[in-house]
Structure formats: C-alpha cells, structure tokens
Design a protein around this motif. Structure first.
Motif, PDB file in Angstrom:
ATOM      1  N   LYS A 141     -42.184   3.997 -29.617  1.00  0.00           N
ATOM      2  CA  LYS A 141     -41.822   4.141 -31.195  1.00  0.00           C
ATOM      3  C   LYS A 141     -43.013   4.930 -31.704  1.00  0.00           C
ATOM      4  O   LYS A 141     -44.253   4.576 -31.885  1.00  0.00           O
ATOM      5  N   CYS A 142     -42.623   6.199 -32.031  1.00  0.00           N
ATOM      6  CA  CYS A 142     -43.480   7.172 -32.686  1.00  0.00           C
ATOM      7  C   CYS A 142     -43.980   6.524 -34.033  1.00  0.00           C
ATOM      8  O   CYS A 142     -43.249   5.913 -34.582  1.00  0.00           O
ATOM      9  N   THR A 143     -45.066   6.818 -34.555  1.00  0.00           N
ATOM     10  CA  THR A 143     -45.532   6.510 -35.705  1.00  0.00           C
ATOM     11  C   THR A 143     -44.822   7.172 -36.834  1.00  0.00           C
ATOM     12  O   THR A 143     -44.694   6.883 -38.167  1.00  0.00           O
ATOM     13  N   CYS A 144     -43.941   8.307 -36.690  1.00  0.00           N
ATOM     14  CA  CYS A 144     -42.852   9.068 -37.856  1.00  0.00           C
ATOM     15  C   CYS A 144     -41.725   8.207 -37.519  1.00  0.00           C
ATOM     16  O   CYS A 144     -41.086   8.681 -38.489  1.00  0.00           O
ATOM     17  N   GLY A 145     -41.557   7.307 -36.685  1.00  0.00           N
ATOM     18  CA  GLY A 145     -40.232   6.611 -36.824  1.00  0.00           C
ATOM     19  C   GLY A 145     -39.287   6.878 -35.598  1.00  0.00           C
ATOM     20  O   GLY A 145     -38.274   6.181 -35.232  1.00  0.00           O
ATOM     21  N   GLU A 146     -39.591   8.115 -34.897  1.00  0.00           N
ATOM     22  CA  GLU A 146     -38.626   8.628 -33.909  1.00  0.00           C
ATOM     23  C   GLU A 146     -38.882   7.769 -32.739  1.00  0.00           C
ATOM     24  O   GLU A 146     -39.794   7.122 -32.454  1.00  0.00           O
ATOM     25  N   ILE A 147     -37.859   7.335 -31.885  1.00  0.00           N
ATOM     26  CA  ILE A 147     -37.919   6.623 -30.635  1.00  0.00           C
ATOM     27  C   ILE A 147     -38.013   7.712 -29.592  1.00  0.00           C
ATOM     28  O   ILE A 147     -37.096   8.486 -29.494  1.00  0.00           O
ATOM     29  N   GLU A 165     -43.827  13.875 -25.491  1.00  0.00           N
ATOM     30  CA  GLU A 165     -44.044  14.639 -26.859  1.00  0.00           C
ATOM     31  C   GLU A 165     -42.945  13.971 -27.583  1.00  0.00           C
ATOM     32  O   GLU A 165     -41.824  13.969 -27.296  1.00  0.00           O
ATOM     33  N   CYS A 166     -43.244  13.621 -28.896  1.00  0.00           N
ATOM     34  CA  CYS A 166     -42.177  13.291 -30.052  1.00  0.00           C
ATOM     35  C   CYS A 166     -41.449  14.479 -30.191  1.00  0.00           C
ATOM     36  O   CYS A 166     -41.983  15.511 -30.674  1.00  0.00           O
ATOM     37  N   SER A 167     -40.186  14.520 -30.413  1.00  0.00           N
ATOM     38  CA  SER A 167     -39.218  15.715 -30.693  1.00  0.00           C
ATOM     39  C   SER A 167     -39.083  15.820 -32.134  1.00  0.00           C
ATOM     40  O   SER A 167     -38.708  16.830 -32.563  1.00  0.00           O
ATOM     41  N   THR A 168     -39.729  14.972 -33.102  1.00  0.00           N
ATOM     42  CA  THR A 168     -39.732  15.103 -34.207  1.00  0.00           C
ATOM     43  C   THR A 168     -40.963  15.673 -34.780  1.00  0.00           C
ATOM     44  O   THR A 168     -41.015  16.644 -35.556  1.00  0.00           O
ATOM     45  N   CYS A 169     -42.131  14.995 -34.701  1.00  0.00           N
ATOM     46  CA  CYS A 169     -43.490  15.217 -35.486  1.00  0.00           C
ATOM     47  C   CYS A 169     -44.535  15.990 -34.231  1.00  0.00           C
ATOM     48  O   CYS A 169     -45.474  16.496 -34.504  1.00  0.00           O
ATOM     49  N   GLY A 170     -44.052  16.024 -32.882  1.00  0.00           N
ATOM     50  CA  GLY A 170     -44.874  16.822 -31.756  1.00  0.00           C
ATOM     51  C   GLY A 170     -46.100  15.896 -31.474  1.00  0.00           C
ATOM     52  O   GLY A 170     -46.679  16.518 -30.463  1.00  0.00           O
TER      53      GLY A 170
HETATM   54 ZN   LIG Z   1     -43.038  11.252 -33.843  1.00  0.00          ZN
END
Ligand SMILES: [Zn+2]
Length: 105
Positions: free
Chosen positions: A4-10, A66-71
């Motif tokens: 679970k990324c800190t930006c909310g993305e899984i 790599e998070c696909s939303t925030c990198g």
């Molecule tokens: Zn993220």
C-alpha cells in the motif's frame, strides 16, 4: 503480496512479468553473478539441474516495485523490510518497463 503506497495506490505482486517490478543487483554482486554464469557454461558437469541451481544460488538481487501513480520506489532490504524512495519529478517513470531490443535477442 500487496504494497500500500503512501499515495493510496495498491501495488499488487501476485504474478510474474510485472512491468513495475524489478530485481536490483549491486555492482559487486553483478560481476560475481556473471562469473557464476560463465563457470556454469564452461563446466563439463552433465547434471544440468545442479548447474542451474548453482547459478540461481549466486543471484543476489533485491526486489523493487514502482508505484504506477506517484512513482515511489519500494525496495526490499536484507531483512525483508520495504524502504521507500520518492522521485523528484513525483511521477511514475516506468523505467522497469523496458522493451527488449531485437538486437539483444
Ligand atoms: Zn504511490
């Protein structure tokens, strides 16, 4: 496994060939690994499974996603903890998703 990324993305990791996952290997370990591959190729050993296992044991990479939303990058440390790195441009740069060059085939 899911991160679970800190930006909310899984970030799911439940299959192979993920475009946002990588195996990171340090420079020192990389050359040791290449030596193990060369040694396996040059050995006269007939037991192919034994050779394959010796090469796989020599591989010492760490996992990265790599998070696909925030990198943000998440790297697995030696104890299995996730260490996060945030790109300065704040976006997914998708550098793990490289196309193979036909020249390398
Ligand atoms: Zn993220």
């Amino acid at each position: 496994m899911k991160i679970k990324c800190t930006c909310g993305e899984i970030i799911p990791d439940q299959t192979d060939y993920l475009s946002y996952k990588a195996y990171v290997i340090g420079d020192k370990n990389y050359f040791d690994f290449l030596d193990a591959v060369d040694e396996a190729i040059e050995k006269k050993e007939e037991d192919r499974e034994k050779l394959r296992n010796s090469v796989r044991r020599a591989e010492t990479s760490r996992l990265a996603w790599e998070c696909s939303t925030c990198g943000k990058l998440y790297l697995d440390d030696a104890k299995g903890n996730l260490i996060a790195y945030r790109p300065e441009n704040g976006k997914a740069n998708r550098f793990f998703d490289r196309q193979r060059s036909k020249e390398n085939d």
